[in-house]
Each structure stands twice: as structure tokens, then as C-alpha cells.
Design an enzyme around this catalytic site. Structure first.
Site, short mmCIF file in Angstrom:
data_model
loop_
_atom_site.label_atom_id
_atom_site.label_comp_id
_atom_site.label_asym_id
_atom_site.label_seq_id
_atom_site.Cartn_x
_atom_site.Cartn_y
_atom_site.Cartn_z
N ASP A 87 58.03 -93.86 48.68
CA ASP A 87 56.90 -94.30 47.53
C ASP A 87 57.69 -94.42 46.65
O ASP A 87 58.31 -93.41 46.04
CB ASP A 87 55.80 -93.38 47.91
CG ASP A 87 54.99 -93.47 46.56
OD1 ASP A 87 55.01 -94.65 46.17
OD2 ASP A 87 53.92 -92.67 46.17
N ASP A 89 52.23 -110.20 66.31
CA ASP A 89 51.39 -109.44 66.68
C ASP A 89 50.43 -109.63 67.52
O ASP A 89 50.04 -111.88 67.51
CB ASP A 89 50.78 -108.96 65.33
CG ASP A 89 49.00 -108.15 65.36
OD1 ASP A 89 49.65 -106.89 65.67
OD2 ASP A 89 48.51 -108.45 65.65
N ASP A 94 55.76 -108.76 60.26
CA ASP A 94 54.86 -108.99 61.21
C ASP A 94 54.20 -110.32 60.70
O ASP A 94 53.52 -110.64 59.90
CB ASP A 94 53.83 -107.48 60.91
CG ASP A 94 53.50 -107.14 62.52
OD1 ASP A 94 52.89 -107.52 63.21
OD2 ASP A 94 54.37 -106.07 62.60
N HIS A 138 54.33 -97.97 66.33
CA HIS A 138 53.12 -96.94 64.70
C HIS A 138 52.18 -97.12 65.78
O HIS A 138 51.01 -97.25 65.13
CB HIS A 138 52.91 -98.27 64.09
CG HIS A 138 52.64 -99.12 64.35
ND1 HIS A 138 53.41 -100.38 64.76
CD2 HIS A 138 51.20 -100.48 64.54
CE1 HIS A 138 53.05 -101.63 64.84
NE2 HIS A 138 51.77 -101.39 64.61
N ASP A 139 51.91 -98.11 67.11
CA ASP A 139 50.36 -97.59 68.02
C ASP A 139 50.84 -96.55 69.14
O ASP A 139 49.72 -96.07 69.89
CB ASP A 139 50.48 -99.37 68.08
CG ASP A 139 50.57 -99.94 67.95
OD1 ASP A 139 49.15 -99.74 66.62
OD2 ASP A 139 50.31 -101.35 68.74
N ASP A 162 56.19 -98.06 49.19
CA ASP A 162 55.95 -99.47 49.03
C ASP A 162 57.08 -100.29 49.40
O ASP A 162 58.54 -99.69 50.33
CB ASP A 162 55.59 -99.16 47.46
CG ASP A 162 56.64 -98.11 46.91
OD1 ASP A 162 57.67 -98.57 47.17
OD2 ASP A 162 55.98 -98.07 46.43
N GLU A 175 54.23 -109.03 71.07
CA GLU A 175 54.29 -108.13 70.41
C GLU A 175 52.83 -108.89 72.24
O GLU A 175 51.26 -109.03 71.76
CB GLU A 175 52.98 -107.79 69.97
CG GLU A 175 52.63 -106.03 70.22
CD GLU A 175 51.18 -105.78 69.94
OE1 GLU A 175 51.26 -104.63 69.78
OE2 GLU A 175 50.60 -106.49 70.02
C1 NOJ Z 1 48.76 -104.68 67.53
C2 NOJ Z 1 49.08 -103.86 66.39
O1 NOJ Z 1 50.70 -103.75 66.57
C3 NOJ Z 1 48.85 -102.35 65.95
O2 NOJ Z 1 48.87 -101.73 64.88
C4 NOJ Z 1 47.55 -103.21 65.64
O3 NOJ Z 1 46.01 -102.24 64.93
C5 NOJ Z 1 46.59 -104.69 66.15
N1 NOJ Z 1 47.81 -105.06 66.54
C6 NOJ Z 1 45.27 -105.86 65.55
O4 NOJ Z 1 46.62 -106.19 64.89
#
Ligand code: NOJ
Length: 564
Positions: free
Chosen positions: A21, A204, A98, A339-340, A29, A262
Site C-alpha cells: 500500500d 479467468d 487477469d 488467491h483461491d 495499489d 484458468e
Molecule cells: C476465478 C478467480 O480466481 C476467483 O478469485 C474468482 O472469484 C472467480 N474466478 C470469479 O471471477
């Protein structure tokens, strides 16, 4: 196979919201990323994937885009994006954005038009269906399909009294890729950013662009939300490859760019080849999630607590399945988490007793597998899952939408325990730069609570410690990119060694000049191994050249085998 720049790259994923940040408003940012480019460069990385920073109401932290052509003010400005590209390129770092093709925000102007009337020209940019009337005379969604983030895959819209499809949150209506006009709009988005100078995209949710257009009910059993979690209705369907091919021909093939789609769970080699074979006219690589959850929860008799135990044999089978299946046909990305997912050190390592050892062992496996490795920010210092004790500390849209339902079925203690193991927030906490307040991420209270172990686990400490996880990532990246082993580690053949072994992940990489064996112990105790004849290249313990028959807890070795 033609050798391309992205094959020998080492990637690094940045979650912009919690990376750094620069203006102390508590949110990461673009200027913050610029300030950390030297750090990234020193790590040895030459490719960054930055999570979405388009204009967004942030229902799903930026994956809900309301304007694809602008930067959200919390992240900065378009000028900052240009500066970021130029500063990264000065350091020979490529930048991948992304690209969100499956949906927009419900606050996107297309959706506002689309929902305004049945005959609006943009009505067909989204997927609308009439509801059904159930036995009690109540209006219900067009079918029983469930969504990933909450309840039904449909949401009712009062204005036109129809339902729109949304496989993520209610605020993320799905785009209708069957509509050629919509497809052209999305190609414009991609060209805009490529023309601005980005080097490619992480694309994505690519597996979901086509749906079962019969919209018939699923026959799967209903879950606690009363819907069928039947992802096959909108995942990896054959129709979507025609869209991807068109995207490739009209856009991607016109640029020297890199794309990684993805694909998530449920894909098999056949569709993997459709997404990323060299001749598929699609993407360069495709991320699947198959190796992310290979742990069983077992009771530890000593602590009397549940712990994760890695299914090493199965983990190896999964990597092998994809490596063998794509061999000579396509290129793979490799990664432990994004990040998921939860932090990999909690998933497959031991952050409490063997933080350094397990963190560096995991780094060695990642950086020696065939394919382009992607490190997720914080992985290189062994950042851990959260220590939150209050459900309100979790921010993820999935948690917010589901927690009250979970609490109807389970105790608070169990729900919290589950979230600390599986929630997406685990990987989204502020990057731990130092032991200063807020982990040196910001000078004001961050949007996501920091993990209290930042006092010990942080970049500053690890840069000063020759044996830290960070230093081992640096060494391993150097070995992969700049050493006499580069060619064999990047382009060499691959074969599992001792694939039935339940504790070790071992494999050979070789070409006509060199043969290298990688051996990694996934256990918090010593295990026996067959010492091969050769020279030690790397160990995450302090070892001399002789290494005996014992692999220490989470030990990782790289050995150059003698040529026979
Ligand atoms: C996959 C992304 O990695 C995830 O973070 C997101 O919530 C979903 N696609 C929807 O865009």
C-alpha cells in the site's frame, strides 16, 4: 516444439489488494507494486501476473468488473498502469493481467442496459430465462442448478420479471458468449490492454463460457441450499472451444503474448489439450486445480487435534497425469496455490515445527518440475493460513454468503476451524514485509487483517538469513534460470522415481548432457531413501557432499546423477 520466452520464465502472482500500500489507505495499489519491482527482480522472477485492478464495486475483490477500460481508484490510475508496465519492462519483467471473460459486475453499463427491458439491444449480452411456477404457485428459478458462491445459479430481476444466470455471486451476471456481438466487445477489451503494452493474460474462469443451453434440471442430489452443485452444466463443455479458437485467431495470434487459462477442477487431458495444446489455437497453458487438496484430516494422538496429512502418492499421480498427458503436445503451468486456495505450507508442509524446511522443500519441487512455475506472493517467505478467531475477520464473498447457513448445521468452533483451513482469505492477507505495524504493508489499518506471525515471518528477516525460505527460493530460481542446469530443468524429460513410495516425491529430469534427481520428503519425520550415485547440487539442510540413507524431516535434495 518451438521454444518461447514464457517457457523459461519464472512467474509470480500478485494479489494487488494486499501486496503493498503506497498511499496508506489500507489497500494495496499499483504504485505499491512499482515500489516492489526491485524485490521481485532480485527474487529472480521475470513474469508477473497481477490480479484484476479494473473498476469494480469489489463484491469479489475486482473479479466483478464494472469498467474494463479503466483502473479502479483504490488501485490508482491508468497512468499508474502505464508506469507499472514501463518500470517492469525496464527490469525485463513481463506483465500479465487477469482477463475476466465470463461475467461482469451487475453495475457494468451493459448489464444496466440489459436488465432495463426485454427488448434492449444489450438484453442478449447476458443469459436471461423465465422462471417456473412450483406446486405451491411460487415463482422459482428456471432450473435447479447451483452456483459456486451462493444458492441458485439464477437471480430474479424485478424490472423484467425474469432470472439472469450467475454462476458466481448475485452481483456477477454471466455473459452470453453465444452472442457474436458480445464476443467482439470482449475482444476489444483484450486488444485495448495488449495495445497498452501488457504481455498477455491469465484468463479467468475460462472453463465456463459455454452452458447446457437446454437448461434442463440436473439429476444430482440437492445440497443444503436446495440446489444441485452440478458444475458439468457449465464447465468444460465442447462448445466453448469454438469461442476460444475465435478469440485466438482474431486477437491472440496477432500479438506476441502469453496466455494461461484458468480451468479449475474437473478437466481431463482431452479438454486440457483443447485449452493448451501447441496446435490447439487456444491458450499457451491452462491451470487446473487437481493437486490443491491432496490432504486427509486425521487425529494426531499426541496433541489430540485434527491435522492435515498429505496423500503423497496421489499428489504424484496427479502431477504425473498432466505431465505425461501433455508431453510433446502442450506446455503446463506449475503452481502450489493462488488467491483461491489456502497457503501451501499449511496444506502440505508444517508451519509450526518445520517452517523453513517444509517451505523450502515445497519451493524446490515447484521450481524443478517441467512447465512454467508460478509463485504466489508470500509463498516465498512461507506465509501461513490465518489465525482469525472471529468470523467477521473473513472478507471473502463466499464466506459472507454462506456463513449463516453453515452455522445452522455446525458449531461456531467447527465453522471457524474449517475457514482457517479452507477459506480463500487464507491467501489474501497483507504481504508480510517486515515486523513493523501491519507487517510493513501499510501505515494504516489494512482492509484485511494481518496474521500475527508477521513479527517472525517477514521479508526483512528472511533477507538477512542465508538459510531462510526466501533465500532458498532465490537460489532455486537462479539454478533454474541461470545455471548449467537451466536447460535440463526447463526442457529436460521427466520421470517419477519410486512412484509407490508414500512419503517422498522423487523424479528425474534429463537431457543428452545431464541427469538430475529431485528427492523431497513430505513428512515431519526422517525417512529412508536410496542414495543415488552423484553430486549434490542443492539441499535445504546444511549438508556436505555425502548424504547417507536418511532424508530428514521435509528434506529436499537435488543431485546430479553420474552418467552411466
Ligand atoms: C476465478 C478467480 O480466481 C476467483 O478469485 C474468482 O472469484 C472467480 N474466478 C470469479 O471471477
Amino acid at each position: 516444439m518451438e521454444r518461447k520466452w514464457w517457457m523459461s520464465a519464472v512467474g509470480y502472482q500478485i494479489y494487488p489488494r494486499t501486496f503493498y500500500d503506497s498511499n496508506n489507505d489500507g489497500i494495496g495499489d499499483l504504485k505499491g507494486i512499482i515500489q516492489k519491482l526491485d524485490y521481485i527482480h532480485d527474487l529472480g522472477v521475470n513474469l508477473i501476473w497481477i490480479g484484476p485492478f479494473y473498476k469494480s464495486p469489489m463484491d469479489d475483490n475486482g473479479y466483478d468488473v464494472s469498467d474494463f477500460f479503466d483502473v479502479d481508484p483504490v488501485f490508482g490510475t491508468l497512468e499508474d498502469a502505464r508506469e507499472l508496465l514501463s518500470e517492469a519492462h525496464k527490469r525485463d519483467i513481463k506483465v500479465v493481467l487477469d482477463l475476466v471473460l465470463n461475467h461482469t459486475s451487475d453495475e457494468h453499463e451493459w448489464f444496466m442496459e440489459s436488465r432495463s427491458s426485454l427488448n434492449n439491444p444489450k438484453r442478449d449480452y447476458y443469459i436471461w430465462q423465465k422462471g417456473k411456477v412450483d406446486k405451491e404457485g411460487k415463482l422459482v428459478p428456471p432450473n435447479n442448478w447451483g452456483s459456486f458462491f451462493e444458492g441458485s445459479a439464477w437471480n430474479y430481476d424485478e424490472t423484467t420479471k425474469e432470472f439472469y444466470m450467475k454462476i458466481f455471486s448475485n452481483k456477477m451476471p454471466d455473459l452470453n458468449w453465444d452472442n457474436p456481438k458480445l464476443r467482439e466487445e470482449m475482444y476489444r477489451v483484450a486488444c485495448y490492454w495488449l495495445d497498452l503494452g501488457v504481455d498477455g493474460f491469465r484468463v479467468d474462469a475460462i472453463a465456463h463460457l459455454a452452458r447446457d443451453l437446454s437448461f434442463e434440471d440436473s439429476t444430482l442430489p440437492l445440497n443444503i441450499h436446495g440446489v444441485a452443485p452440478d458444475w458439468s452444466k457449465f464447465s468444460n463443455r465442447p462448445e466453448l472451444f469454438t469461442y476460444i479458437n475465435e478469440f485466438h485467431d482474431k486477437v491472440l495470434s496477432q500479438y506476441d503474448c502469453m496466455t494461461v487459462g484458468e480451468v479449475g477442477g474437473g478437466a481431463r487431458i482431452e479438454s486440457g489439450l483443447g485449452y493448451a495444446a501447441y496446435d490447439a489455437r487456444a491458450f499457451n497453458m491452462a491451470f487446473n486445480f487437481d493437486h490443491c487438496w491432496e490432504t486427509s484430516q486425521v487425529l494426531d494422538p499426541i496433541t489430540n487435534q485434527m491435522k492435515n496429512v498429505t496423500n503423497v502418492k496421489h499428489l504424484k499421480e496427479i502431477f504425473n497425469y498432466w505431465i505425461e498427458g501433455m508431453k510433446n503436445k502442450g506446455w503446463l503451468p506449475q503452481y502450489w496455490l493462488n488467491h483461491d486456495h489456502p497457503r501451501v505450507i499449511n496444506q502440505y508442509g508444517d508451519p509450526i515445527h518445520y517452517h523453513r524446511e517444509s517451505g523450502s522443500m515445497l519451493g524446490m519441487v515447484l521450481l524443478t518440475l517441467p512447465g512454467t512455475p508460478f509463485i504466489y506472493n508470500g509463498e516465498e517467505i512461507g506465509m501461513t493460513n490465518v489465525d482469525y478467531t472471529d468470523v467477521n475477520d473473513f472478507n471473502d464473498v463466499w464466506v459472507k454468503n454462506n456463513v449463516s447457513k453453515l452455522l445452522e448445521h455446525d458449531s461456531m468452533e467447527n465453522v471457524l476451524d474449517r475457514l482457517r483451513r479452507t477459506s480463500r482469505d487464507n491467501a489474501r492477507t497483507p504481504m508480510q514485509w517486515s515486523d513493523e505495524p501491519y507487517a510493513g504493508f501499510s501505515k494504516s489499518n489494512p482492509i484485511q487483517k494481518v496474521i500475527s506471525n508477521y513479527v517472525q515471518i517477514n521479508v526483512k528477516n528472511q533477507l538477512l538469513d542465508e538459510h531462510s525460505i526466501l533465500k532458498s527460493y532465490q537460489k532455486l530460481i537462479h539454478l533454474r534460470r541461470f545455471s548449467e542446469y537451466s536447460d535440463v530443468l526447463i526442457f529436460g524429460q521427466f520421470k517419477l522415481v519410486n512412484e509407490l513410495n508414500e512419503d517422498e516425491f522423487a523424479f528425474d529430469r534429463w537431457n543428452e548432457h545431464k541427469k538430475v534427481r529431485i528427492i523431497a520428503n513430505f513428512r515431519p519425520y526422517s525417512v529412508h531413501f536410496d542414495q543415488p550415485d552423484g553430486k549434490l547440487i542443492y539441499s535445504n539442510y546444511e549438508r556436505e557432499s555425502s548424504y547417507g540413507h536418511e532424508l530428514k524431516p521435509f528434506e529436499a535434495l537435488m543431485i546430479e546423477l553420474n552418467n552411466d
